[in-house]
Design a protein around this motif. Structure first.
Motif, PDB file in Angstrom:
ATOM      1  N   ALA A   1       4.649   4.818   3.367  1.00  0.00           N
ATOM      2  CA  ALA A   1       3.912   6.058   3.605  1.00  0.00           C
ATOM      3  C   ALA A   1       4.847   7.249   3.650  1.00  0.00           C
ATOM      4  CB  ALA A   1       3.137   5.963   4.912  1.00  0.00           C
ATOM      5  N   ASP A   2       4.361   8.353   3.110  1.00  0.00           N
ATOM      6  CA  ASP A   2       5.062   9.626   3.273  1.00  0.00           C
ATOM      7  C   ASP A   2       5.193   9.924   4.764  1.00  0.00           C
ATOM      8  OD1 ASP A   2       5.195  12.657   3.512  1.00  0.00           O
ATOM      9  OD2 ASP A   2       5.371  12.406   1.335  1.00  0.00           O
TER      10      ASP A   2
ATOM     11  N   TRP B   1      14.552   7.083   2.568  1.00  0.00           N
ATOM     12  CA  TRP B   1      14.301   8.074   1.525  1.00  0.00           C
ATOM     13  C   TRP B   1      13.036   8.914   1.790  1.00  0.00           C
ATOM     14  CZ3 TRP B   1      14.503   2.757  -0.344  1.00  0.00           C
ATOM     15  CH2 TRP B   1      15.805   2.321  -0.548  1.00  0.00           C
ATOM     16  N   GLY B   2      12.850   9.312   3.029  1.00  0.00           N
ATOM     17  CA  GLY B   2      11.718  10.153   3.369  1.00  0.00           C
ATOM     18  C   GLY B   2      10.404   9.404   3.497  1.00  0.00           C
ATOM     19  N   LYS B   3      10.472   8.083   3.454  1.00  0.00           N
ATOM     20  CA  LYS B   3       9.275   7.253   3.592  1.00  0.00           C
ATOM     21  C   LYS B   3       9.370   6.428   4.868  1.00  0.00           C
ATOM     22  CE  LYS B   3       7.681   8.181  -0.634  1.00  0.00           C
ATOM     23  NZ  LYS B   3       6.401   8.873  -0.902  1.00  0.00           N
ATOM     24  N   VAL B   4       8.212   6.114   5.421  1.00  0.00           N
ATOM     25  CA  VAL B   4       8.143   5.174   6.543  1.00  0.00           C
ATOM     26  C   VAL B   4       7.548   3.877   6.005  1.00  0.00           C
ATOM     27  CG1 VAL B   4       7.312   4.760   8.877  1.00  0.00           C
ATOM     28  CG2 VAL B   4       7.770   7.103   8.126  1.00  0.00           C
ATOM     29  N   ILE B   5       8.255   2.773   6.245  1.00  0.00           N
ATOM     30  CA  ILE B   5       7.827   1.479   5.710  1.00  0.00           C
ATOM     31  C   ILE B   5       7.435   0.568   6.874  1.00  0.00           C
ATOM     32  CG2 ILE B   5       8.469  -0.514   4.293  1.00  0.00           C
ATOM     33  CD1 ILE B   5      10.593   1.310   2.981  1.00  0.00           C
ATOM     34  N   TYR B   6       6.193   0.124   6.851  1.00  0.00           N
ATOM     35  CA  TYR B   6       5.679  -0.802   7.853  1.00  0.00           C
ATOM     36  C   TYR B   6       5.479  -2.153   7.165  1.00  0.00           C
ATOM     37  CZ  TYR B   6       4.182   3.761   9.753  1.00  0.00           C
ATOM     38  OH  TYR B   6       4.115   5.065  10.183  1.00  0.00           O
ATOM     39  N   THR B   7       5.907  -3.231   7.835  1.00  0.00           N
ATOM     40  CA  THR B   7       5.798  -4.556   7.210  1.00  0.00           C
ATOM     41  C   THR B   7       5.314  -5.581   8.231  1.00  0.00           C
ATOM     42  OG1 THR B   7       7.641  -4.038   5.733  1.00  0.00           O
ATOM     43  CG2 THR B   7       6.990  -6.337   5.898  1.00  0.00           C
ATOM     44  N   TRP B   8       4.313  -6.371   7.827  1.00  0.00           N
ATOM     45  CA  TRP B   8       3.851  -7.528   8.591  1.00  0.00           C
ATOM     46  C   TRP B   8       4.049  -8.765   7.718  1.00  0.00           C
ATOM     47  CZ3 TRP B   8       1.624  -2.847   8.295  1.00  0.00           C
ATOM     48  CH2 TRP B   8       1.301  -2.174   9.477  1.00  0.00           C
TER      49      TRP B   8
ATOM     50  N   LEU C   1       0.856  -1.182   0.000  1.00  0.00           N
ATOM     51  CA  LEU C   1       0.000   0.000   0.000  1.00  0.00           C
ATOM     52  C   LEU C   1       0.893   1.234   0.000  1.00  0.00           C
ATOM     53  CD1 LEU C   1      -2.911   1.182   0.320  1.00  0.00           C
ATOM     54  CD2 LEU C   1      -2.538   1.074   2.796  1.00  0.00           C
ATOM     55  N   ASN C   2       0.771   2.053  -1.033  1.00  0.00           N
ATOM     56  CA  ASN C   2       1.588   3.259  -1.174  1.00  0.00           C
ATOM     57  C   ASN C   2       0.756   4.490  -0.835  1.00  0.00           C
ATOM     58  OD1 ASN C   2       4.123   2.073  -2.477  1.00  0.00           O
ATOM     59  ND2 ASN C   2       2.509   1.357  -3.876  1.00  0.00           N
ATOM     60  N   LEU C   3       1.224   5.261   0.155  1.00  0.00           N
ATOM     61  CA  LEU C   3       0.522   6.463   0.594  1.00  0.00           C
ATOM     62  C   LEU C   3       1.439   7.663   0.376  1.00  0.00           C
ATOM     63  CD1 LEU C   3      -0.788   5.082   4.022  1.00  0.00           C
ATOM     64  CD2 LEU C   3      -1.980   5.057   1.838  1.00  0.00           C
ATOM     65  N   ASP C   4       1.053   8.540  -0.540  1.00  0.00           N
ATOM     66  CA  ASP C   4       1.883   9.697  -0.882  1.00  0.00           C
ATOM     67  C   ASP C   4       1.085  10.985  -0.754  1.00  0.00           C
ATOM     68  OD1 ASP C   4       4.368   8.351  -1.805  1.00  0.00           O
ATOM     69  OD2 ASP C   4       3.016   7.491  -3.308  1.00  0.00           O
TER      70      ASP C   4
END
Length: 642
Positions: free
Chosen positions: A174-175, A200-207, A45-48
């Motif tokens: 997510a941004d 790179w300015g993104k927060v990455i959440y992973t399950w 899921l990409n949130l920008d």
């Protein structure tokens, strides 16, 4: 002989090559009799934030291995989309193995299909296709992306399925100016690898999960979201041009959005003919609540439920004047005209959002539109009691809400920035009664009877709803033969009269006569007779152990009284003992008594529940088994010697 030996060698050599995917034997050992294994499921899921607004896309991959000969029965795939969910790139193919060599068969025929039935029309569609050449040991692969146009509509990622999942991974990129919260449901006992990192300015959440066994969807069970493990992301806020935009952080945020969609409805003057209808309905009504009843019952009778929704039309009620002109509408439209009609009568009604029992979330758990799927109207009387008016219903008295919202939270409008949360009551069994009083007499081997049935609450609504489709006397009699059956399948109604079927306030009453052929066992001096003529309560017995709860439409009370006129030349030889069982949610009792030459049989059962947990199911079954034994007891009449 040499030729035969050579042929056997060739055959054995050929069979050494597998017709299945390389993982087949491993998964067979690992997941047993599963029809399919989800080898890999990945969602990103990409949130920008772009141009001070949210842009949301989602990428989906799934690869499955089919384990049984019925693989071709699962060849169909449906991808749902609508105004809010736009499908983008799609790639799909099957992989079939021959002599260990994979052959890919690409899907190239996609058919767009509207999702609708006879009473519901919206902009939701499906893209339908078939995986070609699927068979045992073959794989399917799909990859597609979608654009989510409303940030309040983020869906859940399920970590469990009705098929085993060998590997699943859910990622949110997510941004950094987007604030998220995550709701985890039913994840106890699931080994979830969770990771959060910044790049790179993104927060990455992973399950990520591995080797999750299959779940069973059981008949008459609760909403699957109440037991399948899943993660539900919620965008609480984001930064737009230096200002914080609150989105779905609380019930307040959800209500503010809902209110913005409904605050301007019915601003035009009401239709003159609608005003006349309201004046006619409320004329000579002595109290406010009597006026509310008259308007509510008129709406149920005259506004047909047909849902037609598109885009935000699924959330915005149509104008009352339009609904009145059309004489149909969806749940929001029915609420709109109810609100306007009450306002014409000088009575306040409040639009109310609610989730049916098919949704297990509460408002504070999931403050997004996923929490509800229905709109009704609330009315509060002068004593503060709240009534829940569902204009899409039929034959619902004011005091009884639709059965499918019992026990649910209701979000009631109360002006800008103000709302009220109320819980819809579960109607007790004492108000949902099937009472049947019968006079019986013996005529040879036939048991004859004259009965008076009285049905209240949801039972009455259920009867009236089904009888609405019966357009001949024979169909009506056939319906009652089934519903009132006594003794055995030779039960037959001879005559019947109905009263109050369409009256909202009064119970349904039915007077009928019947006969049950070959029911009496006559052994010369003795007559054997079982007075437990109605054993419907035992149909609630749960046949096999379950892992999930059982859900019922409504509570129920059975109350039967049979009075047998003892034949003149007979007396009582044997009378069964009275019987009683009970616990916190169920009770049943059978009582026998003698009054002169009449034998009185009374049976009462109270099923005061709409959900039974697995532990309660076991307890309930045990009581029903005791009741079944009592139901087998017979009375014995013996000829009197003068």
């Amino acid at each position: 002989m040499k030729n035969i030996s050579l042929l056997l060698i060739l055959i054995l050599g050929c069979t050494a090559y597998s017709q299945y995917a390389p993982e087949f034997e491993e998964y067979k050992a690992k997941y047993g009799d599963a029809n399919k294994v989800i080898m890999n499921k990945e969602v990103v899921l990409n949130l920008d934030i772009k141009d001070n607004d949210l842009e949301i896309t989602q990428e989906n991959i799934e690869e499955n291995l089919f384990m049984t000969d019925g693989a071709n029965m699962a060849a169909r795939e449906d991808l749902n989309f609508s105004y809010f969910f736009e499908l983008l790139d799609i790639e799909a193919y099957s992989t079939v193995y021959n002599n260990d060599k994979p052959d890919e068969f690409k899907v190239d025929n996609f058919v767009e299909k509207d999702n609708m039935d006879n009473s519901f029309y919206d902009d939701s569609k499906s893209l339908v296709f078939l995986y070609p050449n699927l068979k045992k040991g073959a794989k399917s692969y799909i990859k597609y992306s979608e654009r989510i146009k409303n940030p309040r509509f983020l869906g859940a990622f399920f970590l469990g399925d009705i098929f085993p999942i060998d590997h699943a991974k859910y990622s949110i990129v997510a941004d950094k100016d987007i604030t998220l919260s995550f709701r985890e449901f039913n994840t106890e006992g699931i080994d979830i690898q969770y990771k959060k990192e910044e790049k790179w300015g993104k927060v990455i959440y992973t399950w990520e999960v591995k080797s999750v066994d299959k779940y069973k969807i059981e008949d008459n069970g609760p909403d699957f979201r109440s037991f399948l493990p899943h993660i539900l992301p919620v965008i609480t806020s984001y930064n737009s041009g230096g200002a914080q935009v609150n989105l779905s952080g609380s019930v307040n945020d959800l209500y503010d959005w809902y209110y913005s969609l409904v605050k301007d409805i019915n601003n035009q003057a009401p239709d003159a003919n609608l005003v006349k209808v309201v004046e006619g309905l409320t004329k000579n009504k002595a109290s406010e609540i009597e006026k509310v009843k008259a308007i509510y019952y008129w709406t149920q009778d005259n506004i047909k439920y047909i849902a037609y929704e598109y885009a935000l039309g699924g959330f915005i009620p149509r104008e009352a004047n339009l609904v009145f002109d059309r004489k149909y509408g969806d749940c929001k439209d029915n609420s709109s005209i109810l609100k306007e009609m009450l306002e014409i009568a000088g009575i306040e009604g409040n639009l109310t959002w609610i989730g049916t029992r098919s949704i297990s979330y509460k408002y504070d758990e999931v403050p997004t539109p996923l929490v509800d799927n229905h709109m009704i109207l609330s009315y509060r009387d002068n004593n503060g009691e709240v009534y829940f008016l569902d204009g899409t219903g039929r034959y619902n008295p004011l005091e009884i809400p639709s059965s499918f919202i019992q026990g649910k939270e209701a979000l009631i409008e109360n002006g800008k920035g103000e709302y009220i949360l109320e819980e819809v009551p579960v109607i007790p069994a004492s108000r949902n009664v099937i009472r049947d009083t019968t006079i019986l007499k013996i005529e040879g081997s036939e048991l004859k009877g004259s009965s008076h049935a009285r049905i209240t609450g949801y039972g009455k609504i259920d009867y009236a709803f089904h009888l609405e489709e019966m357009d001949t006397e024979s169909k009506i009699q056939e319906f009652y033969n089934y519903r009132f059956e006594k003794g055995n399948n030779k039960f037959l109604i001879d005559s019947l009269e109905e009263f109050n079927r369409t009256d909202y306030e009064k119970p349904l009453e039915v007077r009928y006569t019947f006969g049950i052929k070959d029911y009496i066992k006559d052994f010369g001096d003795e007559i054997y007779l079982n007075l437990n003529l109605n054993r419907e309560v035992t149909s609630f017995k749960i046949d096999k152990p379950r892992k999930t709860a059982v859900e019922y439409e409504f509570t129920k009370t059975y109350d039967f009284k049979n009075t047998l006129k003892i034949p003149e030349a007979y007396g009582i030889e044997y009378l069964p003992e009275n019987f009683k069982v009970s616990n916190d949610f169920f009770s049943a009792e059978i009582n026998y008594s003698l009054q002169g030459k009449s034998l009185i049989y009374e049976f009462k059962a109270v099923l005061d529940f709409i959900i039974l947990t697995p532990d309660q199911q076991s307890e309930f079954n045990s009581l029903l088994e005791d009741l079944e034994k009592a139901f087998k007891e017979v009375i014995i009449l013996k000829k009197i010697n003068n």
